[in-house]
Design a protein around this motif. Structure first.
Motif, PDB file in Angstrom:
ATOM      1  N   GLY A   7      -7.302  -2.755 -16.894  1.00 22.53           N
ATOM      2  CA  GLY A   7      -7.059  -2.988 -15.464  1.00 22.53           C
ATOM      3  C   GLY A   7      -5.752  -2.396 -14.951  1.00 22.53           C
ATOM      4  N   TYR A   8      -5.147  -1.464 -15.711  1.00 31.81           N
ATOM      5  CA  TYR A   8      -3.887  -0.867 -15.253  1.00 31.81           C
ATOM      6  C   TYR A   8      -4.134   0.231 -14.224  1.00 31.81           C
ATOM      7  CZ  TYR A   8      -2.034  -2.882 -19.607  1.00 31.81           C
ATOM      8  OH  TYR A   8      -1.685  -3.712 -20.623  1.00 31.81           O
ATOM      9  N   ALA A   9      -5.249   0.952 -14.392  1.00 38.65           N
ATOM     10  CA  ALA A   9      -5.459   2.181 -13.616  1.00 38.65           C
ATOM     11  C   ALA A   9      -5.888   1.876 -12.172  1.00 38.65           C
ATOM     12  CB  ALA A   9      -6.509   3.035 -14.310  1.00 38.65           C
ATOM     13  N   GLU A  10      -5.654   2.855 -11.297  1.00 36.36           N
ATOM     14  CA  GLU A  10      -6.140   2.777  -9.921  1.00 36.36           C
ATOM     15  C   GLU A  10      -7.674   2.871  -9.935  1.00 36.36           C
ATOM     16  OE1 GLU A  10      -4.046   2.561  -7.007  1.00 36.36           O
ATOM     17  OE2 GLU A  10      -2.762   2.024  -8.670  1.00 36.36           O
ATOM     18  N   ALA A  11      -8.325   2.515  -8.807  1.00 37.91           N
ATOM     19  CA  ALA A  11      -9.785   2.590  -8.729  1.00 37.91           C
ATOM     20  C   ALA A  11     -10.246   3.990  -9.143  1.00 37.91           C
ATOM     21  CB  ALA A  11     -10.230   2.264  -7.318  1.00 37.91           C
ATOM     22  N   ILE A  47      10.054   5.717 -13.988  1.00 39.85           N
ATOM     23  CA  ILE A  47       8.734   5.548 -14.622  1.00 39.85           C
ATOM     24  C   ILE A  47       8.018   4.600 -13.679  1.00 39.85           C
ATOM     25  CG2 ILE A  47       7.522   4.581 -16.612  1.00 39.85           C
ATOM     26  CD1 ILE A  47       9.947   5.424 -18.318  1.00 39.85           C
ATOM     27  N   ILE A  48       7.220   5.151 -12.782  1.00 40.40           N
ATOM     28  CA  ILE A  48       6.667   4.332 -11.701  1.00 40.40           C
ATOM     29  C   ILE A  48       5.142   4.342 -11.715  1.00 40.40           C
ATOM     30  CG2 ILE A  48       8.601   4.125 -10.106  1.00 40.40           C
ATOM     31  CD1 ILE A  48       7.879   6.754  -8.847  1.00 40.40           C
ATOM     32  N   ASN A  49       4.570   4.793 -12.831  1.00 41.23           N
ATOM     33  CA  ASN A  49       3.134   4.620 -13.008  1.00 41.23           C
ATOM     34  C   ASN A  49       2.897   4.053 -14.402  1.00 41.23           C
ATOM     35  OD1 ASN A  49       0.312   5.815 -14.007  1.00 41.23           O
ATOM     36  ND2 ASN A  49       0.239   5.358 -11.839  1.00 41.23           N
ATOM     37  N   GLY A  50       2.531   2.777 -14.437  1.00 34.58           N
ATOM     38  CA  GLY A  50       2.370   2.077 -15.708  1.00 34.58           C
ATOM     39  C   GLY A  50       1.245   2.653 -16.551  1.00 34.58           C
ATOM     40  N   THR A  51       0.173   3.103 -15.878  1.00 29.58           N
ATOM     41  CA  THR A  51      -0.966   3.659 -16.617  1.00 29.58           C
ATOM     42  C   THR A  51      -0.534   4.857 -17.449  1.00 29.58           C
ATOM     43  OG1 THR A  51      -2.435   2.927 -14.868  1.00 29.58           O
ATOM     44  CG2 THR A  51      -3.281   4.646 -16.311  1.00 29.58           C
ATOM     45  N   CYS A  52       0.161   5.792 -16.833  1.00 27.86           N
ATOM     46  CA  CYS A  52       0.595   6.995 -17.565  1.00 27.86           C
ATOM     47  C   CYS A  52       1.588   6.618 -18.658  1.00 27.86           C
ATOM     48  CB  CYS A  52       1.249   8.001 -16.610  1.00 27.86           C
ATOM     49  SG  CYS A  52       0.049   8.796 -15.562  1.00 27.86           S
ATOM     50  N   HIS A  60       3.424   9.102  -4.450  1.00 33.69           N
ATOM     51  CA  HIS A  60       3.462   8.244  -3.259  1.00 33.69           C
ATOM     52  C   HIS A  60       4.693   7.342  -3.311  1.00 33.69           C
ATOM     53  CE1 HIS A  60      -1.210   8.628  -2.884  1.00 33.69           C
ATOM     54  NE2 HIS A  60      -0.575   9.704  -2.472  1.00 33.69           N
ATOM     55  N   LYS A  61       4.926   6.772  -4.498  1.00 30.71           N
ATOM     56  CA  LYS A  61       6.064   5.850  -4.656  1.00 30.71           C
ATOM     57  C   LYS A  61       7.388   6.606  -4.528  1.00 30.71           C
ATOM     58  CE  LYS A  61       3.214   2.915  -7.643  1.00 30.71           C
ATOM     59  NZ  LYS A  61       2.752   2.730  -9.025  1.00 30.71           N
ATOM     60  N   LEU A  62       7.457   7.793  -5.119  1.00 32.70           N
ATOM     61  CA  LEU A  62       8.703   8.578  -5.043  1.00 32.70           C
ATOM     62  C   LEU A  62       9.045   8.920  -3.584  1.00 32.70           C
ATOM     63  CD1 LEU A  62      10.948  10.167  -6.587  1.00 32.70           C
ATOM     64  CD2 LEU A  62       9.459  12.164  -6.416  1.00 32.70           C
ATOM     65  N   TYR A  65      -0.370  11.427  -8.594  1.00 29.60           N
ATOM     66  CA  TYR A  65      -0.323  11.159  -7.143  1.00 29.60           C
ATOM     67  C   TYR A  65       0.235   9.769  -6.826  1.00 29.60           C
ATOM     68  CZ  TYR A  65      -3.218  15.245  -7.360  1.00 29.60           C
ATOM     69  OH  TYR A  65      -3.671  16.498  -7.652  1.00 29.60           O
ATOM     70  N   ASP A  66      -0.166   8.775  -7.620  1.00 32.19           N
ATOM     71  CA  ASP A  66       0.343   7.413  -7.384  1.00 32.19           C
ATOM     72  C   ASP A  66       1.874   7.404  -7.510  1.00 32.19           C
ATOM     73  OD1 ASP A  66      -0.123   4.332  -7.423  1.00 32.19           O
ATOM     74  OD2 ASP A  66       1.076   4.700  -9.217  1.00 32.19           O
ATOM     75  N   ALA A  67       2.383   8.059  -8.542  1.00 30.24           N
ATOM     76  CA  ALA A  67       3.845   8.125  -8.721  1.00 30.24           C
ATOM     77  C   ALA A  67       4.486   8.893  -7.565  1.00 30.24           C
ATOM     78  CB  ALA A  67       4.185   8.775 -10.055  1.00 30.24           C
ATOM     79  N   PHE A 118      -5.678   9.343  -9.567  1.00 29.16           N
ATOM     80  CA  PHE A 118      -4.424   9.033  -8.865  1.00 29.16           C
ATOM     81  C   PHE A 118      -3.292   8.753  -9.852  1.00 29.16           C
ATOM     82  CE2 PHE A 118      -6.853   8.668  -5.056  1.00 29.16           C
ATOM     83  CZ  PHE A 118      -5.941   8.970  -4.069  1.00 29.16           C
ATOM     84  N   ASP A 119      -3.644   8.121 -10.982  1.00 32.62           N
ATOM     85  CA  ASP A 119      -2.632   7.839 -11.999  1.00 32.62           C
ATOM     86  C   ASP A 119      -2.333   9.094 -12.806  1.00 32.62           C
ATOM     87  OD1 ASP A 119      -2.363   4.870 -11.729  1.00 32.62           O
ATOM     88  OD2 ASP A 119      -4.483   4.924 -12.219  1.00 32.62           O
ATOM     89  N   VAL A 120      -3.345   9.603 -13.523  1.00 34.81           N
ATOM     90  CA  VAL A 120      -3.093  10.702 -14.486  1.00 34.81           C
ATOM     91  C   VAL A 120      -2.719  12.000 -13.781  1.00 34.81           C
ATOM     92  CG1 VAL A 120      -4.496   9.692 -16.310  1.00 34.81           C
ATOM     93  CG2 VAL A 120      -5.558  11.283 -14.689  1.00 34.81           C
ATOM     94  N   ASN A 135       0.818  -1.216   0.000  1.00 40.54           N
ATOM     95  CA  ASN A 135       0.000   0.000   0.000  1.00 40.54           C
ATOM     96  C   ASN A 135       0.857   1.273   0.000  1.00 40.54           C
ATOM     97  OD1 ASN A 135      -1.718   2.101   0.677  1.00 40.54           O
ATOM     98  ND2 ASN A 135      -3.013   0.801   1.952  1.00 40.54           N
ATOM     99  N   LYS A 136       1.050   1.845  -1.178  1.00 41.17           N
ATOM    100  CA  LYS A 136       1.927   3.026  -1.317  1.00 41.17           C
ATOM    101  C   LYS A 136       1.323   4.279  -0.689  1.00 41.17           C
ATOM    102  CE  LYS A 136      -0.392   2.156  -5.350  1.00 41.17           C
ATOM    103  NZ  LYS A 136      -0.501   1.439  -6.577  1.00 41.17           N
ATOM    104  N   ALA A 137      -0.018   4.427  -0.786  1.00 41.32           N
ATOM    105  CA  ALA A 137      -0.635   5.629  -0.217  1.00 41.32           C
ATOM    106  C   ALA A 137      -0.481   5.638   1.305  1.00 41.32           C
ATOM    107  CB  ALA A 137      -2.113   5.693  -0.604  1.00 41.32           C
ATOM    108  N   ALA A 197       7.743  -5.225 -14.794  1.00 45.80           N
ATOM    109  CA  ALA A 197       6.322  -4.910 -14.713  1.00 45.80           C
ATOM    110  C   ALA A 197       6.016  -4.262 -13.364  1.00 45.80           C
ATOM    111  CB  ALA A 197       5.508  -6.182 -14.892  1.00 45.80           C
ATOM    112  N   GLY A 198       5.188  -3.208 -13.408  1.00 49.41           N
ATOM    113  CA  GLY A 198       4.911  -2.456 -12.189  1.00 49.41           C
ATOM    114  C   GLY A 198       3.583  -2.795 -11.548  1.00 49.41           C
ATOM    115  N   ALA A 199       2.777  -3.617 -12.194  1.00 46.47           N
ATOM    116  CA  ALA A 199       1.457  -3.930 -11.646  1.00 46.47           C
ATOM    117  C   ALA A 199       1.016  -5.298 -12.160  1.00 46.47           C
ATOM    118  CB  ALA A 199       0.448  -2.854 -12.048  1.00 46.47           C
ATOM    119  N   GLY A 200      -0.082  -5.786 -11.569  1.00 44.44           N
ATOM    120  CA  GLY A 200      -0.606  -7.097 -11.966  1.00 44.44           C
ATOM    121  C   GLY A 200      -0.560  -8.036 -10.773  1.00 44.44           C
TER     122      GLY A 200
HETATM  123  N1  HSE Z   1      -2.042   2.185 -11.162  1.00 42.32           N
HETATM  124  C1  HSE Z   1      -0.693   1.788 -10.900  1.00 42.32           C
HETATM  125  C2  HSE Z   1       0.079   1.933 -12.186  1.00 42.32           C
HETATM  126  C3  HSE Z   1      -0.684   0.362 -10.421  1.00 42.32           C
HETATM  127  O1  HSE Z   1      -0.521   2.194 -13.233  1.00 42.32           O
HETATM  128  O2  HSE Z   1       1.294   1.810 -12.173  1.00 42.32           O
HETATM  129  C4  HSE Z   1       0.583  -0.048  -9.737  1.00 42.32           C
HETATM  130  O3  HSE Z   1       0.881   0.708  -8.594  1.00 42.32           O
END
Ligand code: HSE
Length: 420
Positions: free
Chosen positions: A180-184, A150-155, A197-199, A193-195, A188-190, A99-101, A292-295
């Protein structure tokens, strides 16, 4: 035998159970003890799940069960998982989370609560890439000069398709969600914010910096226009959302934003949904991590690795990598003190004198232009697309304000930072 309780048995939780079963022999040999998932907690008990563990909808069934040694937290969110993880640690249970957040907001409190109890989170950053272990253990001898990830796969997936296949933003966002790449909440992705949190998690391990998302510069990919993509192509840049940490003169810049990167850089070649992190250490030089960053299986691979590590050595390393605070640590750079190169898109009237006024204002702020092209917008106006040499964030922001105040631009200017 060590018993595992999983809180949040979705895609990743089910993969954790499956991996522990599929690879039982090698995992037991590596851990030196059998690792057995015994119970799980879910929100909705009527939803079908492909697991043979006992399921409940009450977290206390795991937290109050003294036979559970390791709690795996895969719930998502911040405050509810914080309370759950806190209670698990206070009860002396080892915790593994993806849980990164949660960590972006509460990692230092959780480190204090954990004390000598193991608390691991490899899956929270870049999914299957062992970047936490690499930074915390493998690069422990180095001052970290920079991290670019590059820590957000969706973007990354979206920008790749926008730049290489000319697919519009809205179309490709929908596709990323369907895949199924994006957060709920895809904001958070675009929105970056997700990136971020990880940074922040990486920055704690690299620098001991206790910053929160609101302390750092975060910009998303929502305002990238076809004109920006055409500039990138014309000047041989790739466009990525990067999480960047960079040190200079006792400060560290932490920022997440879209970046133009020369196509010749290795990280520019990371396409699709993949993640990559470049770390430069003062002794080791550049190291690059890709994967791969997700899955489900990807994230569970990192979760199970943490479980094995806990089984092997208990509290092996301090959670955030420092046994004691740095005597002279780095300070977080103020947002305006960031120094980099910039690309600007200025929508202006196509008439005599406009360009000279704009360049005068840039010159007054000590901003030097590197490249410039003009593209027709309509009959009376044009887009000026230009890049600068290195300058201060504060100066460029002020110049853009002057452009607006003096009515030199017809719409809000766009700005993308360049890393080269
Ligand atoms: N939504 C995130 C991403 C999932 O696209 O990278 C993995 O944290």
């Amino acid at each position: 035998m060590l018993k595992i309780g999983i809180i949040g048995v979705g895609t990743v939780g089910q993969s954790v159970c499956q991996i522990l079963e599929d690879n039982k022999d090698i995992i037991t040999a590596r851990a030196g003890v059998e690792l057995v998932p015994v119970s799980g907690v879910v929100n909705n008990l009527s939803k079908k799940r492909d697991v043979s563990i006992k399921l409940s909808d009450n977290v206390d069934d795991i937290l109050d069960d003294d036979s559970i040694d390791i709690v795996v937290e895969l719930m998502g969110g911040v405050e509810i998982p914080y309370a759950v993880v806190k209670k698990a640690l206070e009860k002396g249970k080892a915790v593994v989370t993806a849980n990164k957040a949660l960590l972006a907001y509460h990692r230092y409190e959780l480190q204090d609560i954990a004390g000598e109890t193991p608390f691991e989170f490899e899956a929270a950053v870049a999914g299957g890439i062992p970047i936490i272990t690499a930074l915390r253990e493998g690069l422990g001898a180095n001052h970290i000069e920079s991290i670019k990830g590059i820590i957000n796969g969706t973007c990354n997936y979206m920008l790749d398709k926008m730049i290489n296949e000319d697919i519009p933003y809205d179309v490709i966002l929908k596709e990323a969600q369907d895949l199924g790449y994006a957060e709920a909440d895809p904001e958070f992705d675009v929105g970056g914010y997700d990136a971020a949190h990880k940074l922040l998690i990486l920055a704690s391990i690299a620098y001991g910096i206790d910053a929160k998302p609101e302390d750092i510069l975060i910009e998303g990919i929502q305002n990238i226009a076809p004109a920006d993509i055409s500039f990138a192509k014309e000047f041989d840049y790739s466009l990525k959302l990067l999480g960047i940490a960079k040190t200079r003169d006792g400060i560290v810049e932490l920022r997440v934003h879209p970046v133009l990167i020369p196509n010749k850089e290795m990280i520019a070649k990371v396409d699709g949904v993949m993640n990559a992190v470049s770390v430069v250490g003062d002794k080791v030089g550049e190291t690059l991590y890709y994967g791969a960053g997700a899955g489900g299986d990807v994230t569970a691979s990192a979760v199970v690795a943490n479980i094995i590590d806990i089984a092997r050595k208990g509290k092996g390393s301090p959670m955030l990598g420092f046994k004691k605070p740095l005597e002279v640590g780095l300070k977080l750079a103020a947002k305006g003190d960031i120094q980099t190169k910039y690309y600007l898109r200025l929508h202006v009237e196509d008439k005599a004198g406009v360009l000279s006024k704009l360049t005068m204002i840039l010159g007054d702020k000590n901003i030097s232009i590197k490249n410039m092209v003009q593209k027709p917008y309509d009959e009376n106006s044009a887009n000026l697309l230009l890049s600068t040499h290195t300058c201060n964030e504060k100066d460029i922001k002020e110049a853009l304000e002057v452009f607006k105040k003096e009515n030199l631009v017809l719409s809000t200017p766009a700005m993308i930072r360049i890393e080269e």
